[in-house]
Design a protein around this motif. Sequence first.
Motif, PDB file in Angstrom:
ATOM      1  N   VAL A   5       0.834  -1.206   0.000  1.00  0.00           N
ATOM      2  CA  VAL A   5       0.000   0.000   0.000  1.00  0.00           C
ATOM      3  C   VAL A   5       0.870   1.257   0.000  1.00  0.00           C
ATOM      4  CG1 VAL A   5      -1.638   1.342   1.368  1.00  0.00           C
ATOM      5  CG2 VAL A   5      -1.990  -1.110   1.060  1.00  0.00           C
ATOM      6  N   ARG A   6       1.934   1.244   0.791  1.00  0.00           N
ATOM      7  CA  ARG A   6       2.825   2.416   0.823  1.00  0.00           C
ATOM      8  C   ARG A   6       3.498   2.644  -0.528  1.00  0.00           C
ATOM      9  NH1 ARG A   6       4.062   0.391   6.122  1.00  0.00           N
ATOM     10  NH2 ARG A   6       5.911  -0.667   5.300  1.00  0.00           N
ATOM     11  N   LEU A   7       3.920   1.582  -1.167  1.00  0.00           N
ATOM     12  CA  LEU A   7       4.538   1.724  -2.483  1.00  0.00           C
ATOM     13  C   LEU A   7       3.526   2.233  -3.509  1.00  0.00           C
ATOM     14  CD1 LEU A   7       6.687  -1.544  -2.609  1.00  0.00           C
ATOM     15  CD2 LEU A   7       7.524   0.790  -2.364  1.00  0.00           C
ATOM     16  N   TYR A   8       2.301   1.755  -3.401  1.00  0.00           N
ATOM     17  CA  TYR A   8       1.251   2.214  -4.319  1.00  0.00           C
ATOM     18  C   TYR A   8       1.000   3.705  -4.129  1.00  0.00           C
ATOM     19  CZ  TYR A   8      -3.191   2.128  -6.874  1.00  0.00           C
ATOM     20  OH  TYR A   8      -4.206   2.362  -7.780  1.00  0.00           O
ATOM     21  N   GLU A   9       0.943   4.140  -2.875  1.00  0.00           N
ATOM     22  CA  GLU A   9       0.719   5.559  -2.597  1.00  0.00           C
ATOM     23  C   GLU A   9       1.868   6.413  -3.101  1.00  0.00           C
ATOM     24  OE1 GLU A   9       0.164   5.535   1.591  1.00  0.00           O
ATOM     25  OE2 GLU A   9      -1.988   5.077   1.480  1.00  0.00           O
ATOM     26  N   ALA A  10       3.102   5.893  -3.021  1.00  0.00           N
ATOM     27  CA  ALA A  10       4.251   6.642  -3.529  1.00  0.00           C
ATOM     28  C   ALA A  10       4.147   6.858  -5.030  1.00  0.00           C
ATOM     29  CB  ALA A  10       5.541   5.900  -3.190  1.00  0.00           C
ATOM     30  N   ASN A  11       3.752   5.818  -5.769  1.00  0.00           N
ATOM     31  CA  ASN A  11       3.558   5.964  -7.213  1.00  0.00           C
ATOM     32  C   ASN A  11       2.396   6.898  -7.516  1.00  0.00           C
ATOM     33  OD1 ASN A  11       5.260   3.922  -9.052  1.00  0.00           O
ATOM     34  ND2 ASN A  11       4.874   2.939  -7.080  1.00  0.00           N
ATOM     35  N   GLN A  12       1.383   6.866  -6.663  1.00  0.00           N
ATOM     36  CA  GLN A  12       0.231   7.750  -6.849  1.00  0.00           C
ATOM     37  C   GLN A  12       0.637   9.216  -6.695  1.00  0.00           C
ATOM     38  OE1 GLN A  12      -2.951   7.393  -3.904  1.00  0.00           O
ATOM     39  NE2 GLN A  12      -4.433   7.232  -5.573  1.00  0.00           N
ATOM     40  N   LYS A  13       1.507   9.504  -5.736  1.00  0.00           N
ATOM     41  CA  LYS A  13       1.979  10.871  -5.546  1.00  0.00           C
ATOM     42  C   LYS A  13       2.800  11.349  -6.733  1.00  0.00           C
ATOM     43  CE  LYS A  13       1.951  10.726  -0.495  1.00  0.00           C
ATOM     44  NZ  LYS A  13       2.775  10.745   0.747  1.00  0.00           N
ATOM     45  N   VAL A  14       3.570  10.416  -7.339  1.00  0.00           N
ATOM     46  CA  VAL A  14       4.327  10.781  -8.542  1.00  0.00           C
ATOM     47  C   VAL A  14       3.368  11.173  -9.657  1.00  0.00           C
ATOM     48  CG1 VAL A  14       5.855   9.891 -10.341  1.00  0.00           C
ATOM     49  CG2 VAL A  14       6.317   9.349  -7.953  1.00  0.00           C
ATOM     50  N   LEU A  15       2.302  10.417  -9.836  1.00  0.00           N
ATOM     51  CA  LEU A  15       1.318  10.754 -10.863  1.00  0.00           C
ATOM     52  C   LEU A  15       0.658  12.101 -10.573  1.00  0.00           C
ATOM     53  CD1 LEU A  15      -0.639   7.467 -11.725  1.00  0.00           C
ATOM     54  CD2 LEU A  15       0.847   8.796 -13.205  1.00  0.00           C
ATOM     55  N   GLN A  16       0.365  12.374  -9.323  1.00  0.00           N
ATOM     56  CA  GLN A  16      -0.237  13.659  -8.966  1.00  0.00           C
ATOM     57  C   GLN A  16       0.705  14.818  -9.252  1.00  0.00           C
ATOM     58  OE1 GLN A  16      -1.195  12.961  -4.864  1.00  0.00           O
ATOM     59  NE2 GLN A  16      -3.137  11.920  -5.308  1.00  0.00           N
ATOM     60  N   ALA A  17       2.007  14.604  -9.017  1.00  0.00           N
ATOM     61  CA  ALA A  17       2.994  15.648  -9.317  1.00  0.00           C
ATOM     62  C   ALA A  17       3.041  15.929 -10.808  1.00  0.00           C
ATOM     63  CB  ALA A  17       4.363  15.227  -8.798  1.00  0.00           C
ATOM     64  N   TYR A  18       3.026  14.866 -11.608  1.00  0.00           N
ATOM     65  CA  TYR A  18       3.008  15.057 -13.064  1.00  0.00           C
ATOM     66  C   TYR A  18       1.729  15.755 -13.503  1.00  0.00           C
ATOM     67  CZ  TYR A  18       7.176  12.344 -14.255  1.00  0.00           C
ATOM     68  OH  TYR A  18       8.466  11.918 -14.410  1.00  0.00           O
ATOM     69  N   ASP A  19       0.617  15.414 -12.870  1.00  0.00           N
ATOM     70  CA  ASP A  19      -0.657  16.026 -13.228  1.00  0.00           C
ATOM     71  C   ASP A  19      -0.630  17.530 -12.955  1.00  0.00           C
ATOM     72  OD1 ASP A  19      -3.566  15.778 -13.945  1.00  0.00           O
ATOM     73  OD2 ASP A  19      -3.778  16.499 -11.894  1.00  0.00           O
ATOM     74  N   ARG A  20      -0.065  17.923 -11.810  1.00  0.00           N
ATOM     75  CA  ARG A  20       0.034  19.355 -11.501  1.00  0.00           C
ATOM     76  C   ARG A  20       0.961  20.065 -12.488  1.00  0.00           C
ATOM     77  NH1 ARG A  20      -0.018  17.265  -6.137  1.00  0.00           N
ATOM     78  NH2 ARG A  20       2.276  17.267  -6.090  1.00  0.00           N
ATOM     79  N   SER A  21       2.049  19.403 -12.871  1.00  0.00           N
ATOM     80  CA  SER A  21       2.975  20.012 -13.827  1.00  0.00           C
ATOM     81  C   SER A  21       2.313  20.207 -15.181  1.00  0.00           C
ATOM     82  CB  SER A  21       4.216  19.137 -13.981  1.00  0.00           C
ATOM     83  OG  SER A  21       4.918  19.031 -12.756  1.00  0.00           O
TER      84      SER A  21
END
Length: 279
Positions: free
Chosen positions: A253-269
């Motif tokens: 779950v923690r690894l999944y959330e880490a990848n999710q945060k990366v996607l959110q960062a790209y989305d904001r960019s």
Amino acid sequence: MLRGIDTAASGMIALQRRQEALTNNLANIETPGYKKVDSTLRAFPEMLLERINDSKNSPNPPGYSWIGSMQLGVYAQENISSFLQGDLVSTDNPLDVAIDDRALPLQNGQKPSVFFAVQNAAGEVRYTRNGRFTVDEGGQIRTTEGNLLLNQAGQSISASADLAGGEVSINPKGEIILFPDDPAKRQVLDQIGLVLINNPNDLIKEGNGTFRLEGDTPALLAELPAGVTLHHKTIEKSNVDPTMTMTSMMENVRLYEANQKVLQAYDRSLELLNSIGRV
């Protein structure tokens, strides 16, 4: 940037499939003879990066200069069943029997395993470690999933009125005994069929604790090989470790959330980039 999105997304998909395998293991923790499934993750091949139209004085081929390599993410390669022996637990059911093959020697670096031979509703031979058997109304011995238990000849055990009455037991040799408590009537009805699989990794999981084998069907054992024992009124528990499984699920779950945060960062960019383009 889009490659980064693909990399993070591939990680989330792989982790989701791994989580499904862990959840299935946890759900079958009380299933007799269940073998846990380990999901293996593997990285995609690296991509080598180079810059073209560079100086011709480069030590590399003219017009190219090497930048390095780039990872393209991970994927769930396959689910592999673990055939480690589960704990043996005593019961009061005379039709419960467990296989203990921990003493079998390695063959070509691989640990063989012994399985019960059963027949499914389609008449196909399957293999299981679930030794919790029942007697149906027709007097035939079946697994809890309804598969017929086969004998040493590969046939289902003949129906019998006495067997249907429940006066039956299975001794440590795998012999099915009628009237085990009455010496005057006691008789050996049949013997359960067992198979030795030299490489259990060749087995294909089908669900409900059963496996199938592609290619040649292994011969049924005429007698128990050295290092194999049967335990009467005993079942083999699943080999799932609940503590390790729960720990792996939380880590997943923690690894999944880490990848999710990366996607959110790209989305904001990308959102910022689009807003600048509109200006």
